[in-house]
Write a protein that holds these residues in place. Structure first.
Motif, PDB file in Angstrom:
ATOM      1  N   TRP A 138      41.810 -73.243  57.457  1.00 40.53           N
ATOM      2  CA  TRP A 138      40.848 -72.483  57.109  1.00 40.53           C
ATOM      3  C   TRP A 138      40.940 -70.819  56.860  1.00 40.53           C
ATOM      4  N   TYR A 139      41.233 -70.683  55.504  1.00 40.55           N
ATOM      5  CA  TYR A 139      41.427 -69.167  54.977  1.00 40.55           C
ATOM      6  C   TYR A 139      40.528 -68.443  54.757  1.00 40.55           C
ATOM      7  N   ASP A 140      39.485 -68.066  55.511  1.00 40.45           N
ATOM      8  CA  ASP A 140      38.269 -67.256  55.361  1.00 40.45           C
ATOM      9  C   ASP A 140      38.191 -65.633  55.611  1.00 40.45           C
ATOM     10  N   ASP A 141      38.216 -65.070  54.358  1.00 35.34           N
ATOM     11  CA  ASP A 141      38.708 -63.538  54.568  1.00 35.34           C
ATOM     12  C   ASP A 141      37.523 -62.819  55.253  1.00 35.34           C
ATOM     13  N   TYR A 142      36.256 -63.236  54.840  1.00 35.84           N
ATOM     14  CA  TYR A 142      35.095 -62.734  55.652  1.00 35.84           C
ATOM     15  C   TYR A 142      35.406 -62.866  57.557  1.00 35.84           C
ATOM     16  N   ASN A 180      30.140 -72.250  59.435  1.00 32.32           N
ATOM     17  CA  ASN A 180      30.991 -72.792  58.221  1.00 32.32           C
ATOM     18  C   ASN A 180      32.305 -72.834  58.577  1.00 32.32           C
TER      19      ASN A 180
END
Length: 552
Positions: free
Chosen positions: A475-479, A510
């Motif tokens: 899960w590469y979520d920048d936020y 998410n």
């Protein structure tokens, strides 16, 4: 002539005997009645569960627990449950938490401190008059030596300090009672100070330690089963697989503790702990299971203390595996699970339903639990995601209780939504090795907080850059990653709290996790144990505040 009448003689003998017996009975009855009049008979007393301890035992606390994980009692090395618990009784730190508050650090060896405007330089003012158990003074030299020693020894737990301070020379003596620590990077003061409360922040007696050093080990071999601290207790002995014995420190700067001796018996089997606590042979049982706790509920002389621990149990969903990359599929899984049944029927109340990434009790904890078993909603979300007939997926779990029972329940729940789950059982070592390489689809796992600051959980669940849980689930979520890093820098406690709640809500909707529950840890005590404050971690319990008293 009398000899010629045996029958008559026999009758006379019998008659005389009967009268004699009757007379004896009358005498006995009269005596008994007189005795009752003189001293009324007390009603029968109910059987006591245990015999109360004798006064000579009131200065000794006996604990039954599994100590098999203990490797070393050197605070620079201690990283296991039993090791850290014991070390916390032997040593003081610059700052500490006072249970049950795990949000605000309190002064201990440092009576005050200042932080530079850029949140990089910390100046601690050492309390005067503290002596080690040896009688040596605790001063700035001791603080500098102790913290530099952690960095130089490079043991497993050293990362708690070296994540901020990478070089020994960044810890400096300003004067005899002042220490300056310069961080590699600025962080929120509440974050750095919280990490100083961990065992690696313990202050050791340099003179005693160095007197036992050999081969450049800074006394580490000797410190494995000896102590050199200023805490309320001194390590008297450690017999592996038998017991750890602590005795009161006569030089303790806060005053002599009420208990003169602590005996921690190695009792690995919960069944044996149960028998010992029932009989009153021990004062505290540490590791009882849910069924055993239920068995003891309402028992006279027994007190059950429960506390929400800092360990979360969750399902990781690898978003690199289709259809787990679809957020609606992940939400459908969340809506398929009967959380209440897991907590009540499988764990029997030894957990609370918790669905966010920061456990209850810490800064930033969010109690929101919006997900519940709603198969209609789950099917609707699956249809919207393009999977009206569900899909097949693997769920990996250790083959132990309660994990296998929980996995089986989840398999059944998800089947109602059309999701066919194949349970794959692996040993924990094998499972986590594969998990760390992003090699699993669904995984039933746990995360325990190393120290009570929300960053420990936020980094793991939210920041893929540190290659912990978010990364393991692709899960590469920048936020989420950026918010995690920003929250670690925020000096204002209220703003920092709000940032973590924001992060938790974002991941709740998410992220690649289904947080199932937060574990509850039960402590079972005899009712003569007083002053016990249950510990949600595994090392903040303070034995110096406990005492024993028979009766109310």
């Amino acid at each position: 002539m009398l000899a010629n009448r045996p029958g008559e003689n026999m009758k006379k003998g019998v008659s005389k005997t009967v009268w004699t017996i009757a007379l004896i009975i009358v005498v006995v009855v009269i005596a008994a009645v007189a005795l009752m009049i003189q001293k009324p008979v007390k009603p029968a007393q109910p059987a006591q569960n245990v015999t109360a301890p004798s006064p000579t035992a009131l200065d000794t606390l006996i604990i039954a627990m599994d100590t098999s994980d203990a490797v070393s009692l050197d605070p620079a090395r201690a990283y296991e449950f039993a090791s850290c618990l014991v070390a916390n009784q032997l040593y003081d730190k610059l700052v500490d938490f006072e249970l049950p508050d795990l949000v605000h650090v309190k002064p201990e060896v440092a009576e005050s401190w200042e932080v530079s405007p850029d949140n990089r330089i910390y100046t601690f003012h050492i309390r005067k008059g503290i002596k080690f158990a040896s009688g040596n003074e605790l001063n700035a030299d001791a603080v500098v030596y102790s913290l530099q020693r952690v960095i130089k020894l490079k043991q497993t737990a050293a990362w708690v300090l070296t994540q901020f301070v990478s070089k020994p020379e960044q810890i400096e003596k300003v004067d005899n009672y002042t220490v300056r620590i310069t961080l590699d990077r600025p962080v929120a003061p509440s974050f750095f100070l919280a990490t100083l409360t961990f065992t690696t922040g313990a202050i050791v007696d340099p003179k005693v330690v160095e007197a036992h050093a050999k081969g450049g080990d800074m006394g580490s071999d000797w410190m494995t089963d000896h102590s050199a601290g200023s805490g309320p207790y001194i390590l008297e002995s450690w017999e592996r697989e038998s017991q750890i014995v602590l005795v009161a420190n006569p030089n303790y700067w806060k005053g002599a503790p009420p208990l003169k001796k602590i005996i921690i018996k190695h009792v690995p089997e919960p069944t044996d702990q149960l028998l010992l606590i029932k009989k009153g042979d021990v004062d505290i049982a540490w590791d009882l299971q849910a069924d055993q706790i239920a068995q003891l509920a309402g028992t006279s002389g027994i007190v059950i203390e429960k506390v929400e621990g800092l360990r979360l149990i969750y399902i990781g969903m690898n978003v690199a595996v289709k259809p787990l990359d679809n957020v609606k599929v992940r939400q459908a899984i969340r809506y398929s699970i009967d959380y209440d049944s897991i907590v009540s029927n499988i764990l029997k109340g030894m957990a609370i339903k918790w669905q966010t990434i920061i456990p209850k009790g810490l800064l930033g904890a969010d109690p929101n639990t919006p997900y519940y078993k709603n198969i209609t909603m789950a099917k609707k979300l699956l249809a919207e995601a393009g999977y009206p007939n569900g899909f097949e997926i693997e769920l990996t779990t250790p083959p132990t209780y309660p994990q296998i029972d929980i996995a089986t329940k989840i398999q059944s729940d998800l089947a109602e939504a059309g999701i066919k789950v194949k349970i794959v059982q692996m040993t924990q070592s094998e499972m986590y090795e594969k998990y760390r390489k992003q090699g699993l689809q669904l995984v039933l796992a746990g995360w325990g907080t190393d120290y009570p600051d929300p960053d420990d959980n936020a980094e793991a669940f939210g920041n893929y850059r540190v290659k912990q849980l978010a990364w393991r689930n692709s899960w590469y979520d920048d936020y989420a990653a950026n918010l995690t890093e920003k929250a670690a820098l925020e000096p204002d406690l209220n703003k920092r709290d709000a940032m973590y709640k924001n992060l938790s809500e974002y991941i709740l909707e998410n992220g690649p996790f289904v947080i199932l529950y937060q574990q509850v840890h039960p402590y079972v005590l005899r009712d003569w144990v007083k002053g016990f404050v249950p510990d949600p971690t595994f090392f903040y319990l303070d034995f110096s505040k406990i005492y024993k008293k028979v009766g109310s």
